[in-house]
Write a protein that holds these residues in place. Structure first.
Motif, PDB file in Angstrom:
ATOM      1  N   THR A 399      70.754 -19.488   7.676  1.00 37.19           N
ATOM      2  CA  THR A 399      72.175 -19.203   7.755  1.00 37.19           C
ATOM      3  C   THR A 399      72.065 -17.597   7.790  1.00 37.19           C
ATOM      4  O   THR A 399      71.680 -16.758   7.504  1.00 37.19           O
ATOM      5  N   ILE A 400      72.964 -17.499   9.236  1.00 34.18           N
ATOM      6  CA  ILE A 400      72.986 -15.959   9.418  1.00 34.18           C
ATOM      7  C   ILE A 400      74.628 -15.580   9.229  1.00 34.18           C
ATOM      8  O   ILE A 400      75.554 -16.406   9.461  1.00 34.18           O
ATOM      9  N   PRO A 401      74.941 -14.374   9.254  1.00 33.08           N
ATOM     10  CA  PRO A 401      73.876 -13.067   9.248  1.00 33.08           C
ATOM     11  C   PRO A 401      72.979 -13.093   8.154  1.00 33.08           C
ATOM     12  O   PRO A 401      73.372 -13.608   6.966  1.00 33.08           O
ATOM     13  N   TYR A 402      71.831 -12.415   8.220  1.00 35.38           N
ATOM     14  CA  TYR A 402      70.781 -12.353   7.235  1.00 35.38           C
ATOM     15  C   TYR A 402      70.164 -11.033   7.366  1.00 35.38           C
ATOM     16  O   TYR A 402      69.825 -10.386   8.424  1.00 35.38           O
ATOM     17  N   SER A 403      69.792 -10.591   6.179  1.00 37.07           N
ATOM     18  CA  SER A 403      68.732  -9.292   5.982  1.00 37.07           C
ATOM     19  C   SER A 403      67.836  -9.618   5.009  1.00 37.07           C
ATOM     20  O   SER A 403      68.208 -10.277   4.046  1.00 37.07           O
ATOM     21  N   VAL A 404      66.800  -8.692   5.185  1.00 41.42           N
ATOM     22  CA  VAL A 404      65.820  -8.845   4.141  1.00 41.42           C
ATOM     23  C   VAL A 404      64.924  -7.535   4.041  1.00 41.42           C
ATOM     24  O   VAL A 404      64.843  -6.871   5.168  1.00 41.42           O
ATOM     25  N   LYS A 405      64.450  -7.104   3.016  1.00 38.11           N
ATOM     26  CA  LYS A 405      63.763  -5.742   3.087  1.00 38.11           C
ATOM     27  C   LYS A 405      62.338  -6.191   2.414  1.00 38.11           C
ATOM     28  O   LYS A 405      62.305  -6.813   1.329  1.00 38.11           O
ATOM     29  N   VAL A 459      54.458   0.852   3.240  1.00 35.67           N
ATOM     30  CA  VAL A 459      55.354   0.603   4.564  1.00 35.67           C
ATOM     31  C   VAL A 459      56.648  -0.314   4.256  1.00 35.67           C
ATOM     32  O   VAL A 459      56.423  -1.429   3.789  1.00 35.67           O
ATOM     33  N   GLU A 460      57.960   0.092   4.215  1.00 31.67           N
ATOM     34  CA  GLU A 460      59.106  -0.694   4.102  1.00 31.67           C
ATOM     35  C   GLU A 460      59.355  -1.064   5.307  1.00 31.67           C
ATOM     36  O   GLU A 460      59.866  -0.449   6.298  1.00 31.67           O
ATOM     37  N   ILE A 461      59.909  -2.492   5.516  1.00 33.05           N
ATOM     38  CA  ILE A 461      60.265  -3.174   6.687  1.00 33.05           C
ATOM     39  C   ILE A 461      61.774  -3.541   6.392  1.00 33.05           C
ATOM     40  O   ILE A 461      61.961  -4.474   5.268  1.00 33.05           O
ATOM     41  N   GLU A 462      62.875  -3.149   6.969  1.00 33.24           N
ATOM     42  CA  GLU A 462      64.280  -3.628   6.781  1.00 33.24           C
ATOM     43  C   GLU A 462      64.583  -4.376   8.215  1.00 33.24           C
ATOM     44  O   GLU A 462      64.398  -3.889   9.159  1.00 33.24           O
ATOM     45  N   PHE A 463      64.824  -5.724   7.803  1.00 29.45           N
ATOM     46  CA  PHE A 463      65.179  -6.781   8.990  1.00 29.45           C
ATOM     47  C   PHE A 463      66.346  -7.343   8.673  1.00 29.45           C
ATOM     48  O   PHE A 463      67.000  -7.516   7.777  1.00 29.45           O
ATOM     49  N   SER A 464      67.383  -7.280   9.888  1.00 31.12           N
ATOM     50  CA  SER A 464      68.500  -8.125   9.867  1.00 31.12           C
ATOM     51  C   SER A 464      68.651  -8.826  11.109  1.00 31.12           C
ATOM     52  O   SER A 464      68.011  -8.392  12.272  1.00 31.12           O
ATOM     53  N   TYR A 465      69.366  -9.852  10.939  1.00 26.41           N
ATOM     54  CA  TYR A 465      69.597 -10.935  12.150  1.00 26.41           C
ATOM     55  C   TYR A 465      71.193 -11.032  12.130  1.00 26.41           C
ATOM     56  O   TYR A 465      71.719 -11.853  11.218  1.00 26.41           O
ATOM     57  N   ASP A 466      71.724 -10.622  13.271  1.00 22.97           N
ATOM     58  CA  ASP A 466      73.412 -10.529  13.161  1.00 22.97           C
ATOM     59  C   ASP A 466      73.947 -11.952  13.723  1.00 22.97           C
ATOM     60  O   ASP A 466      73.276 -12.890  14.201  1.00 22.97           O
ATOM     61  N   ILE A 467      75.165 -12.025  13.761  1.00 21.88           N
ATOM     62  CA  ILE A 467      75.586 -13.409  14.133  1.00 21.88           C
ATOM     63  C   ILE A 467      75.835 -13.641  15.404  1.00 21.88           C
ATOM     64  O   ILE A 467      75.814 -14.983  15.754  1.00 21.88           O
ATOM     65  N   ASN A 468      75.432 -12.641  16.324  1.00 22.18           N
ATOM     66  CA  ASN A 468      75.048 -12.941  17.598  1.00 22.18           C
ATOM     67  C   ASN A 468      73.668 -13.300  17.965  1.00 22.18           C
ATOM     68  O   ASN A 468      73.273 -13.466  19.109  1.00 22.18           O
ATOM     69  N   LYS A 472      67.348  -6.830  14.239  1.00 21.55           N
ATOM     70  CA  LYS A 472      67.343  -5.325  14.151  1.00 21.55           C
ATOM     71  C   LYS A 472      66.087  -5.260  13.239  1.00 21.55           C
ATOM     72  O   LYS A 472      66.267  -5.828  12.105  1.00 21.55           O
ATOM     73  N   LEU A 473      65.370  -4.121  13.117  1.00 19.12           N
ATOM     74  CA  LEU A 473      64.225  -3.987  12.501  1.00 19.12           C
ATOM     75  C   LEU A 473      63.959  -2.421  12.353  1.00 19.12           C
ATOM     76  O   LEU A 473      64.067  -1.484  13.319  1.00 19.12           O
ATOM     77  N   LYS A 474      63.400  -2.063  11.260  1.00 17.99           N
ATOM     78  CA  LYS A 474      63.319  -0.659  10.840  1.00 17.99           C
ATOM     79  C   LYS A 474      62.159  -0.258   9.836  1.00 17.99           C
ATOM     80  O   LYS A 474      61.808  -1.313   9.059  1.00 17.99           O
ATOM     81  N   ALA A 475      61.029   0.154  10.383  1.00 24.32           N
ATOM     82  CA  ALA A 475      60.134   0.562   9.699  1.00 24.32           C
ATOM     83  C   ALA A 475      59.954   2.049   9.083  1.00 24.32           C
ATOM     84  O   ALA A 475      60.264   2.885   9.590  1.00 24.32           O
TER      85      ALA A 475
END
Length: 578
Positions: A399-405, A459-468, A472-475
């Motif tokens: 289910t989206i939106p979704y984010s994880v670190k 190394v931290e990976i921040e990931f999100s997947y929006d409703i569209n 988005k990804l950041k390291a």
């Protein structure tokens, strides 16, 4: 700026439509020429350099180098489409169709529009979604939301059936894609459970089967025949035959002077039966059955648990397709939504929800899912060996939106750089990067100093997947305060900002040229009608003036157009006063 209306667009492979939601009602906007709310998704440029979009392009779309059909299948691929010695990206062709829909809406409403919701196939990959954003920008539209096509169709049903509590399958079989979504509807909530489909299975493929069938029968009856280049006409006739066989048991297909043999012309004149067509499309139906199974199996849902099947898309008019769906679920599919308009209507309802035009208390709540998984490549130790593996960040049908670190570590304390690359996994079973698709989204952290304590940096990976459906990804390496946004690398598959700017200018020039062509088209037609009524020996000056104006329009030279236009206007005035 708030408005009292909202706009939704179904940008389809074969056809497209634009809908407005106003006064608590979604209304498809008809094309001013045909008076129907569906336009063919075709673009052409004629001999005079005039741009033709939709129904007006039908006459020349199949002339090589003049027109293009079904460009949606090329979205996000970087392929170019050549029209009149000029290369265009698929996004540019999509933008011209969007511009035509925009013009239709503005003519109907009496004012300009900008904010829109656009539908895309649920299984549209990331690059194709990004390409849709770019097409909007080129067309002068502001995309406020992408909505998956089967979800939009479910919304078109749900808005009028708020109190229904059912498990629903949306079987969306359009011109270019098949999408199947499983939804649960309860207390005004439309909860998408799973989606699966095939981005390269649709009405276009059924047309190709019909083309092959016609050619096989014709060449069997006429061995050794030479078939002239009649691809465009054959495609048009095949599409017509497919539609006729949805209501009739047989149809006649005739194309005069289709081929030649021993110096003589031969007509194509054949009868095709529904039975012949159904036997030929059996492999396509098998592919569709596989997609249904995948959508159900993703959430371990049995066909008997489905209460309602909604048919969406033009390919669902084929009786064999309807029969296949009925047999799969043991019940007749429901015609609760218009198969041709449901997606556009649903997109306008989503736009209305986004604009606050639908009361949340009496309205509808929508959830959606990621149709595919996304993950990164990481070095792992397997069987004592270091190898590159696929590490999921989001699984299909989450289910989206979704984010994880998540936190990983560098391989060793002396490592000076790290690359993060995003992959797309349609099965949910990928173990290696080779099992997935490289999205082209990548980023590097460089100039990493040695770790002072000898332990590799986290190394931290921040990931999100929006409703569209946009990731988005950041390291980040927190210990040295270095981070990088993981973005699209330079790729032929994606337009750069410079590409978008150049495409926007090209598009605007085509529309300007079109306006000039429209201004002078009636004058040229009038002059050509007039010439037909005067002796041939007296036509020369008038004919030259007409040719000069046509040439100026082709060259898109404003000064030449104005001079040639004025000369023809004065010449016609003198002739008419004789």
């Amino acid at each position: 700026m708030t408005t009292n209306y909202a706009i939704g667009i179904d940008l389809g492979t074969s056809t497209s439509e634009i809908c407005i939601y106003k006064n608590n009602e979604p209304l498809p906007i008809p094309d001013p020429t045909t008076k129907i709310p569906i336009i063919p998704s075709i673009v052409a440029i004629n001999d005079r350099g005039k741009l033709l979009v939709g129904e007006s392009a039908r006459g020349i779309v199949d002339r090589p180098g003049f027109g293009v059909r079904e460009s949606k299948r090329k979205m996000g691929t970087g392929e170019v489409i050549r029209l009149q010695q000029q290369d265009y990206r698929p996004e540019e062709i999509a933008a011209l169709i969007l511009r035509k829909l925009k013009d239709n809406a503005e003519e109907a409403l009496g004012h300009s529009i900008q904010d829109v919701v656009i539908s895309v196939p649920a299984n549209f990959p990331d690059a194709a979604r990004k390409a849709t954003y770019n097409a909007c920008e080129i067309a002068g539209l502001n995309l406020i939301r992408l909505i998956n096509e089967p979800t939009a169709a479910a919304l078109a049903f749900g808005i009028n059936n708020i109190n229904v509590e059912e498990q629903i399958i949306v079987f969306d079989f359009g011109g270019g894609t098949l999408d199947i979504s499983v939804l649960e509807m309860f207390e005004g909530v439309l909860d998408v459970k799973s989606s699966f489909g095939d981005s390269f299975l649709g009405g276009k493929d059924f047309d190709q089967v019909m083309i092959n069938l016609l050619l096989e029968k014709f060449t069997a009856q006429n061995p050794g025949v030479f078939v002239d280049n009649r691809e465009g006409e054959l495609k048009e006739k095949a599409e017509q035959a497919k539609k006729i066989l949805s209501t009739e048991l047989s149809c006649d297909v005739r194309i005069p002077y289709f081929a030649s043999k021993d110096g003589k012309s031969l007509d194509l004149d054949l009868e095709i039966t529904r039975t012949e067509f159904e036997q030929a499309i059996a492999p396509l139906l098998e592919k569709a059955i596989t997609c249904i199974r995948q959508a159900l199996n993703a959430k371990k849902i049995r066909p008997s648990a489905i209460d309602r099947v909604l048919l969406v898309g033009g390919t669902t008019y084929i009786p064999a397709v309807r029969k296949m769906v009925a047999e799969m679920f043991g019940k007749q599919p429901k015609l609760d939504v218009n198969p041709d308009l449901a997606v556009g209507i649903g997109a306008s309802i989503q736009a209305a929800l986004a604009n606050g035009l639908i009361n949340e208390e009496s309205g509808i709540i929508l959830t959606d899912v990621a149709p595919f998984g996304l993950g990164i490549s990481v070095m792992s130790i397997i069987g004592g060996q270091v190898m590159l593996t696929y590490e999921p960040l989001i699984q299909p049908n989450t289910t989206i939106p979704y984010s994880v670190k998540k936190t990983y570590t560098l391989l060793h304390a002396e490592q000076q750089q790290v690359e993060v690359r995003l992959y797309q996994d349609h099965t949910g079973k990928a173990k290696l990067p080779a099992d997935a698709i490289d999205t082209g989204i990548t980023g590097q952290i460089t100039d990493i100093p040695p770790a002072p304590d000898g332990n590799p940096y986290p190394v931290e990976i921040e990931f999100s997947y929006d409703i569209n459906g946009i990731p988005k990804l950041k390291a980040t390496i927190p210990d040295i305060r270095k981070s990088v946004e993981i973005v699209y690398g330079k790729s032929d598959k994606r337009m750069s900002d410079e590409d978008i700017k150049a495409a926007t200018e090209r598009s605007q020039d085509l529309w300007k040229q079109n306006e000039r062509a429209k201004e002078y088209e009636s004058l040229i037609n009038k002059a050509e009608r007039f010439m037909a009524g005067i002796p041939p020996q007296e036509r020369s000056p008038l004919s030259s003036a007409v040719m000069d104006l046509k040439k100026a329009l082709m060259n898109d030279n404003s000064k030449e157009i104005d001079e040639a236009g004025d000369r023809l206007i004065d010449m016609m005035y003198e002739w008419e006063n004789q």
